[in-house]
Design a protein around this motif. Sequence first.
Motif, short mmCIF file in Angstrom:
data_model
loop_
_atom_site.label_atom_id
_atom_site.label_comp_id
_atom_site.label_asym_id
_atom_site.label_seq_id
_atom_site.Cartn_x
_atom_site.Cartn_y
_atom_site.Cartn_z
N ALA A 12 76.97 27.37 6.75
CA ALA A 12 77.22 26.29 7.72
C ALA A 12 77.81 26.90 8.97
CB ALA A 12 78.20 25.27 7.13
N LEU A 13 77.60 26.25 10.10
CA LEU A 13 78.20 26.73 11.35
C LEU A 13 79.62 26.18 11.46
CD1 LEU A 13 75.19 26.10 13.80
CD2 LEU A 13 75.91 28.29 12.80
N PRO A 14 80.54 26.96 12.03
CA PRO A 14 81.89 26.41 12.21
C PRO A 14 81.87 25.31 13.26
CG PRO A 14 81.68 28.57 13.27
CD PRO A 14 80.40 28.32 12.54
N ARG A 15 82.47 24.16 12.94
CA ARG A 15 82.46 23.03 13.90
C ARG A 15 83.88 22.50 14.07
NH1 ARG A 15 77.36 21.09 15.01
NH2 ARG A 15 75.75 21.81 13.59
N ASN A 16 84.16 21.91 15.21
CA ASN A 16 85.46 21.26 15.39
C ASN A 16 85.37 19.82 14.87
OD1 ASN A 16 84.19 19.75 17.34
ND2 ASN A 16 85.18 20.76 19.08
N THR A 17 86.45 19.08 15.02
CA THR A 17 86.48 17.74 14.44
C THR A 17 85.47 16.81 15.11
OG1 THR A 17 88.30 17.33 15.92
CG2 THR A 17 88.86 17.74 13.61
N MET A 18 85.06 17.18 16.34
CA MET A 18 84.06 16.36 17.04
C MET A 18 82.64 16.75 16.62
SD MET A 18 86.03 14.65 19.08
CE MET A 18 84.96 13.98 20.35
N GLY A 19 82.54 17.77 15.77
CA GLY A 19 81.21 18.20 15.32
C GLY A 19 80.58 19.26 16.20
N LYS A 20 81.33 19.71 17.24
CA LYS A 20 80.76 20.71 18.17
C LYS A 20 80.86 22.11 17.55
CE LYS A 20 81.25 21.73 23.13
NZ LYS A 20 80.93 23.09 23.14
N VAL A 21 79.77 22.86 17.68
CA VAL A 21 79.77 24.22 17.12
C VAL A 21 80.82 25.08 17.86
CG1 VAL A 21 78.41 26.31 16.77
CG2 VAL A 21 77.33 24.06 16.50
N GLN A 22 81.64 25.76 17.07
CA GLN A 22 82.70 26.60 17.64
C GLN A 22 82.15 27.99 17.93
OE1 GLN A 22 84.80 24.26 18.32
NE2 GLN A 22 86.63 24.98 17.29
N LYS A 23 81.51 28.12 19.07
CA LYS A 23 80.89 29.42 19.38
C LYS A 23 81.93 30.52 19.54
CE LYS A 23 76.29 28.40 20.80
NZ LYS A 23 75.18 28.68 21.72
N ASN A 24 83.13 30.14 19.99
CA ASN A 24 84.17 31.17 20.14
C ASN A 24 84.47 31.86 18.82
OD1 ASN A 24 84.44 31.11 22.82
ND2 ASN A 24 86.15 29.64 22.84
N GLN A 25 84.47 31.05 17.75
CA GLN A 25 84.72 31.64 16.42
C GLN A 25 83.61 32.61 16.06
OE1 GLN A 25 85.56 29.21 13.06
NE2 GLN A 25 87.01 27.90 14.17
N LEU A 26 82.38 32.22 16.36
CA LEU A 26 81.25 33.10 16.06
C LEU A 26 81.34 34.37 16.91
CD1 LEU A 26 78.33 30.49 15.85
CD2 LEU A 26 79.45 31.66 13.94
N ARG A 27 81.72 34.19 18.17
CA ARG A 27 81.81 35.37 19.06
C ARG A 27 82.84 36.35 18.54
NH1 ARG A 27 81.81 31.45 23.32
NH2 ARG A 27 79.66 31.11 23.93
N SER A 28 84.01 35.84 18.08
CA SER A 28 84.99 36.82 17.57
C SER A 28 84.52 37.42 16.26
CB SER A 28 86.40 36.25 17.42
OG SER A 28 86.43 34.89 17.54
N ARG A 29 83.88 36.63 15.42
CA ARG A 29 83.43 37.16 14.13
C ARG A 29 82.39 38.28 14.31
NH1 ARG A 29 81.48 33.78 8.87
NH2 ARG A 29 80.40 35.50 7.86
N PHE A 30 81.50 38.11 15.30
CA PHE A 30 80.42 39.10 15.45
C PHE A 30 80.63 40.02 16.67
CE2 PHE A 30 78.40 35.50 13.15
CZ PHE A 30 78.20 36.17 11.95
N ALA A 31 81.88 40.07 17.14
CA ALA A 31 82.16 40.81 18.38
C ALA A 31 81.78 42.29 18.31
CB ALA A 31 83.62 40.69 18.75
N ALA A 32 81.86 42.85 17.10
CA ALA A 32 81.68 44.32 17.02
C ALA A 32 80.31 44.73 16.47
CB ALA A 32 82.79 44.91 16.17
N VAL A 33 79.37 43.78 16.35
CA VAL A 33 78.11 44.13 15.67
C VAL A 33 77.32 45.23 16.39
CG1 VAL A 33 77.66 42.03 14.33
CG2 VAL A 33 76.90 42.16 16.71
N PHE A 34 77.48 45.31 17.70
CA PHE A 34 76.71 46.34 18.41
C PHE A 34 77.55 47.56 18.78
CE2 PHE A 34 74.52 42.31 19.75
CZ PHE A 34 73.41 42.50 18.96
N SER A 35 78.87 47.41 18.63
CA SER A 35 79.69 48.53 19.08
C SER A 35 80.31 49.28 17.90
CB SER A 35 80.76 48.04 20.05
OG SER A 35 81.31 46.84 19.59
N GLY A 36 79.99 48.86 16.69
CA GLY A 36 80.43 49.59 15.51
C GLY A 36 81.83 49.22 15.09
#
Length: 504
Positions: free
Chosen positions: A480-504
């Motif tokens: 599931a995608l992380p969402r706030n209480t309004m149901g909006k996808v929390q892209k910031n959470q995804l950005r921090s989670r995958f921040a290092a995928v290209f930089s190792g």
Amino acid sequence: MANPLFDALFAPHAGRDTAFLHLPSGETTSHAAFLAEAAQYAHALTALGVRPGDRVAVHIEKSAQALALYAGCVQAGAVFLPLNTAYTPKELDYFVGDSGAALFVCDPGEAAEMSSIAAKHGCILHTLAGDGTGTLADLAEAQATEFQTVARDAEDLAALLYTSGTTGRSKGAMLTHRNLLSNAEALVDTWRFTANDVLLHALPIFHSHGLFVATNVTLLAGGSMIFLPKFDQDAVIARLPDATSMMGVPTFYTRLLDDKRFDAALTAHMRLFISGSAPLLSETHERFAARTGHRILERYGMTETSMNTSNPYDGERRAGTVGFALPGVEVKVCDPKTGAELPHGEIGVLEVRGPNVFKGYWQMPEKTREELRDDGFFITGDLSLIDADGYVHIVGRGKDLIISGGYNIYPKEIELFLDAQDGVLESAVIGAPHPDFGESVVAVLVPEPGAKLDVAAVEAAVKRDLASFKRPRRVETMDALPRNTMGKVQKNQLRSRFAAVFSG
Ligand code: MCA
Ligand code: AMP
């Protein structure tokens, strides 16, 4: 009769024997020869029934002839519509249809595939290859080398440039003669371009940066260009000694810095390095200065506005900033909710006004109203602040946008595409830091309950239908995608989670 852009950029060079294009073949095209070829293309367009105001869509490789076609369009009063060579048939179908192009010029290698698109939208199809051959070149070659320039008003369109949008649907930015000419004049002045300049041109010519900033500025100043088909590290290093100036996206400069051959001796004679289209990291600016002694001049613009701000030619080129408003351009930082201007030092959305600001989006009056205020200010969607010394800092984006190697990618477009694939319940697309491209694309897929998601099939569909620079270089799945209480996808959470995928 007047044609503002042609009269200022092209006409003054007719008959001049001076160098304009230094080509990879070793040949040099003079201004006079270029103008004669432009006139032949203007005749060819007219012979094909292209009328003033008609759109000429081009999906062709970079070449001297492609530039002559641009000049021919301006001279014949047509509207030039260049398209990224990476676009797929599905994407091209939209641009040709939406613009109502009268003529579609494609590469000979794709003519068979493009003929159905041209037929569907009722436009004529011709070809032009990177080596300057093709059916349009044949037609042009048979024409006279002088053409009676078609009169145009300063407010008439000279170009239509598509830019993706946060809604996922690309919008055509209508650029007038006044927009393009005023910007070229401001840039020649600000950056001190003269007839002695030899610009190393390794950018594509289907975007504002390579076409309007680099080419129009050189044309107006009367200088020449070392015209490389693309950014090729070896070719750039080999040709730098013959150049006085260079323009590029930050990736050009980080790649050069990774090359030991790129040093102070190689660049000692250079007058100016300019960067734009994406943020230049302060670290890159400082490394470049330490290696070469040159401070890269960073500027900021958009397809809709051409260039808005620039660091100074004389005076401090401040790393991490995009400098001051260009002559004739006003900038202000505004509260994103109320639109009220904010004091210096506060972060808000940058708005710009001036002769450079486009006329609106092609056949999208509502979109135009959303972004272009009645008083002429354009809402850029870039988060910025103006410091105590007046330098503009772009500190982030109020719009959901990824910039990869200087190309803009709107996540919404990719998400809509991914959501429509078999087995995908929903998706989220984010940018993650990338050592070469600045940012690159990560897609997060949520499988439909009970379905077995075939990620390879999804990737194959992406490859077929979306331009390759938009391709997610990393695909992750989540329940599931992380969402706030309004149901909006929390892209910031995804950005921090995958921040290092290209930089190792
Ligand atoms: C190419 N590829 C990319 C990019 N470029 N992927 C992500 N981001 C990119 N920018 C993909 C290709 O599709 C291919 O994928 C693989 O990378 C290798 O392709 P190749 O052609 O060899 O790449 P390259 O030559 O190394 O190109 C990188 C580049 C180029 C030199 C940075 O993208 C470039 O010239 N960028 C400049 C963009 C620009 O002019 N922007 C101005 C926009 P596969 O392997 O899957 O086939 S105008 C603008 O922004 C405003 C107005 C402004 O302010 O200027
Ligand atoms: P485009 O739609 O391709 O014209 O891209 C315009 C966007 O590129 C702007 O809205 C900015 O987000 C970004 N951009 C261009 N130049 C710079 C720069 N020097 N620094 C930061 N962002 C930039």
